[in-house]
Design an enzyme around this catalytic site. Structure first.
Site, PDB file in Angstrom:
ATOM      1  N   ALA A  89       0.813  -1.061  -0.050  1.00 42.93           N
ATOM      2  CA  ALA A  89       0.007   0.093  -0.082  1.00 42.93           C
ATOM      3  C   ALA A  89       0.776   1.263   0.173  1.00 42.93           C
ATOM      4  O   ALA A  89       0.509   2.235  -0.433  1.00 42.93           O
ATOM      5  CB  ALA A  89      -0.831   0.017   1.118  1.00 42.93           C
ATOM      6  N   THR A  90       2.066   1.371   0.593  1.00 43.19           N
ATOM      7  CA  THR A  90       3.006   2.398   0.659  1.00 43.19           C
ATOM      8  C   THR A  90       3.276   2.554  -0.754  1.00 43.19           C
ATOM      9  O   THR A  90       3.294   3.980  -1.197  1.00 43.19           O
ATOM     10  CB  THR A  90       4.208   2.338   1.429  1.00 43.19           C
ATOM     11  OG1 THR A  90       3.803   2.049   2.764  1.00 43.19           O
ATOM     12  CG2 THR A  90       5.096   3.513   1.466  1.00 43.19           C
ATOM     13  N   ASN A 169      -6.469   3.250  10.573  1.00 46.73           N
ATOM     14  CA  ASN A 169      -5.646   2.166  10.999  1.00 46.73           C
ATOM     15  C   ASN A 169      -5.468   2.196  12.605  1.00 46.73           C
ATOM     16  O   ASN A 169      -5.336   1.283  13.075  1.00 46.73           O
ATOM     17  CB  ASN A 169      -4.240   2.423  10.253  1.00 46.73           C
ATOM     18  CG  ASN A 169      -3.495   3.579  10.468  1.00 46.73           C
ATOM     19  OD1 ASN A 169      -4.039   4.678  10.305  1.00 46.73           O
ATOM     20  ND2 ASN A 169      -2.226   3.506  10.921  1.00 46.73           N
ATOM     21  N   GLN A 197      -6.489  -0.917   5.432  1.00 46.25           N
ATOM     22  CA  GLN A 197      -6.961  -1.534   6.555  1.00 46.25           C
ATOM     23  C   GLN A 197      -8.662  -1.885   6.322  1.00 46.25           C
ATOM     24  O   GLN A 197      -9.410  -2.655   7.282  1.00 46.25           O
ATOM     25  CB  GLN A 197      -7.154  -0.497   7.763  1.00 46.25           C
ATOM     26  CG  GLN A 197      -5.893  -0.031   8.137  1.00 46.25           C
ATOM     27  CD  GLN A 197      -5.092  -1.298   9.215  1.00 46.25           C
ATOM     28  OE1 GLN A 197      -5.983  -2.071   9.534  1.00 46.25           O
ATOM     29  NE2 GLN A 197      -3.845  -1.123   9.282  1.00 46.25           N
ATOM     30  N   SER A 217      -3.236  -3.362   0.349  1.00 45.42           N
ATOM     31  CA  SER A 217      -1.987  -4.378   0.866  1.00 45.42           C
ATOM     32  C   SER A 217      -2.383  -5.878   1.226  1.00 45.42           C
ATOM     33  O   SER A 217      -3.399  -6.122   1.892  1.00 45.42           O
ATOM     34  CB  SER A 217      -1.260  -3.587   2.029  1.00 45.42           C
ATOM     35  OG  SER A 217      -0.264  -4.274   2.693  1.00 45.42           O
ATOM     36  N   ALA A 218      -1.643  -6.748   0.775  1.00 46.10           N
ATOM     37  CA  ALA A 218      -1.761  -8.208   1.288  1.00 46.10           C
ATOM     38  C   ALA A 218      -1.581  -8.556   2.541  1.00 46.10           C
ATOM     39  O   ALA A 218      -2.485  -9.187   3.169  1.00 46.10           O
ATOM     40  CB  ALA A 218      -1.070  -8.808   0.093  1.00 46.10           C
ATOM     41  N   HIS A 219      -0.721  -7.827   3.349  1.00 44.35           N
ATOM     42  CA  HIS A 219      -0.351  -8.437   4.636  1.00 44.35           C
ATOM     43  C   HIS A 219      -1.205  -7.952   5.896  1.00 44.35           C
ATOM     44  O   HIS A 219      -1.220  -8.290   6.845  1.00 44.35           O
ATOM     45  CB  HIS A 219       1.306  -7.969   5.047  1.00 44.35           C
ATOM     46  CG  HIS A 219       1.309  -6.780   5.431  1.00 44.35           C
ATOM     47  ND1 HIS A 219       1.468  -6.433   6.765  1.00 44.35           N
ATOM     48  CD2 HIS A 219       1.369  -5.556   4.885  1.00 44.35           C
ATOM     49  CE1 HIS A 219       1.767  -4.873   7.092  1.00 44.35           C
ATOM     50  NE2 HIS A 219       1.820  -4.478   5.888  1.00 44.35           N
ATOM     51  N   THR A 257       9.941  -7.158 -12.444  1.00 44.61           N
ATOM     52  CA  THR A 257       9.630  -8.571 -12.595  1.00 44.61           C
ATOM     53  C   THR A 257       8.577  -9.062 -11.696  1.00 44.61           C
ATOM     54  O   THR A 257       8.822  -8.776 -10.379  1.00 44.61           O
ATOM     55  CB  THR A 257      10.750  -9.505 -12.700  1.00 44.61           C
ATOM     56  OG1 THR A 257      11.590  -9.078 -13.606  1.00 44.61           O
ATOM     57  CG2 THR A 257      10.303 -11.144 -12.612  1.00 44.61           C
ATOM     58  N   CYS A 336       4.272   2.316  12.186  1.00 41.16           N
ATOM     59  CA  CYS A 336       5.380   3.399  11.647  1.00 41.16           C
ATOM     60  C   CYS A 336       5.564   4.398  12.711  1.00 41.16           C
ATOM     61  O   CYS A 336       6.863   4.633  13.153  1.00 41.16           O
ATOM     62  CB  CYS A 336       4.571   4.170  10.724  1.00 41.16           C
ATOM     63  SG  CYS A 336       4.489   3.052   9.003  1.00 41.16           S
TER      64      CYS A 336
END
Length: 390
Positions: A89-90, A169, A197, A217-219, A257, A336
């Site tokens: 996401a960043t 968040n 989020q 974001s996946a995580h 890639t 962060c």
């Protein structure tokens, strides 16, 4: 002080290992996601370069990448070709904000955001300000919400972009991006939404929302770290300048890639989130109610309690100093801010002073949170708040 109610749920010796209540910082990768990722590693796996179209190894990898793109699109109501893979996401936020701003060429202009955005947005906007762009940072109202009226009042003739997160968040508050999107669309500007989020926690239908760019974001959704996506809607086509060059991958918007195993992991994670959405919402809402009951009567305040919130995230501020120790894996702010030992800019924008911000806990629940862990968390917080700090 309100009456302290007896703890009704679990005996004091009914404990588990340190419970994890920091799902807003990151989620463990679901085992089903791991299994799919492993299939893309090693000589017997789908290890080819998705850009190698001249042989079957690359073609199979490309098929997996496109399947994952369809899975992510399925959760958020987008068309697969509208998704650009990024590292998270960043990067998606950077591509959206810098990409739109820099595509304007010599023209500068005005951007609207808020004081409670993630640092990935705030720091990017600060850099754009250094390049001559004007930015208005909206303050949340007393309940922690960024309102449609606040956006309306901030709009200027030269406003070309509005950037607001869907789910905060730290507070878990939900922004009304549907109403804001209609307003911004009518004004002729683009709307970017940070949804890191939000995926799997609120319904997102990009086929109906007036949203032009959305970051994922996946995580945060039980997928791997290091992979994300940016939705680029029809109104943003041709108005986005690439930030990474070298190969022209992803429609020329993000060269590099493609990491097949990471992408497949994100696809599987979003597919699971889609499949389990109703079940998880009900279970986590029940866990939240259990936690709230366990915290009832304690000397603390619930932040942004009068806004619409996801059940997964709870922000509480104690009336006095306390020592929780290592009883729970929790945070007081975003990862962060925590890494820099900085006070939460979100809490300060909400009106808390520095001392109150340091007495704040963010508890975030997730897929693997259990009733036993909730009971242990409530008991640990009760014990900490009712024992004076020397």
């Amino acid at each position: 002080m309100p009456q302290i109610l007896p703890w009704p749920f679990a005996p004091a010796n009914d404990t588990v290992a340190t419970p994890y209540f920091d799902y807003a910082a990151t989620t463990p990768v679901d085992e089903r996601v791991i299994a799919r990722m492993v299939e893309c590693l090693g000589k017997s796996g789908t290890f080819g370069n998705p850009a190698s179209s001249s042989h079957s190894f690359g073609q199979r990898a490309r098929e997996q990448v496109e399947q994952a793109r369809r899975q992510v699109a399925g959760l958020v109501g987008a068309e697969p070709q509208q998704l650009v893979w990024t590292s998270g996401a960043t990067e998606s936020n950077n591509l959206a904000l810098k990409g739109v701003a820099q595509a304007r060429g010599a023209a500068k202009g005005h951007i609207i955001s808020s004081q409670i955005e993630h640092k990935a947005v705030l720091d990017t906007l600060a850099q754009l300000q250094g390049q001559g762009f004007a930015v208005t940072y909206l303050a949340p109202d007393k309940d922690g919400a960024i309102t449609t009226d606040a956006v309306r009042q901030a709009l200027r003739d030269d406003t070309f972009l509005v950037s607001l997160m869907l789910v905060n968040n730290e507070l878990g508050s939900v922004t009304d991006v549907a109403a804001i999107g209609d307003l911004v669309r009518e004004h002729g500007a683009l709307l970017h939404v940070d949804a890191a989020q939000a995926s799997g926690k609120v319904v997102i239908d990009l086929g109906t929302l007036a949203v032009d760019l959305m970051s994922f974001s996946a995580h945060k959704t039980y997928g791997p770290k290091g992979i994300g996506a940016l939705y680029v809607g029809p109104c943003a086509n041709g108005r986005l300048q690439a930030q990474i060059h070298g190969g022209g991958h992803e429609q020329g918007l993000r060269s590099g890639t493609l990491a097949t195993h990471q992408i497949v992991g994100m696809g599987e994670a979003f597919a699971l989130a889609h499949e389990l959405f109703a079940e998880e919402q009900a279970r986590i809402a029940s866990l939240r109610e259990r936690l709230l009951k366990g915290l009832q009567g304690l000397p603390l305040a619930f932040n942004a309690a009068r806004t619409r919130q996801i059940p997964h995230t709870l922000s509480i501020t104690a009336y006095s100093d306390f020592a929780l120790g290592n009883a729970l894996a929790v945070s007081s702010t975003s990862a962060c801010n925590s890494a820099s030992n900085a006070p939460s800019h979100v809490l300060l924008a909400l009106g808390l002073n520095l001392a109150e911000a340091t007495r704040t806990l963010r508890l975030s629940l997730g897929r693997f949170t259990t009733e036993q862990e909730v009971d242990q968390a409530a008991r640990a917080i009760r014990d900490a708040l009712l024992v004076p700090v020397p």
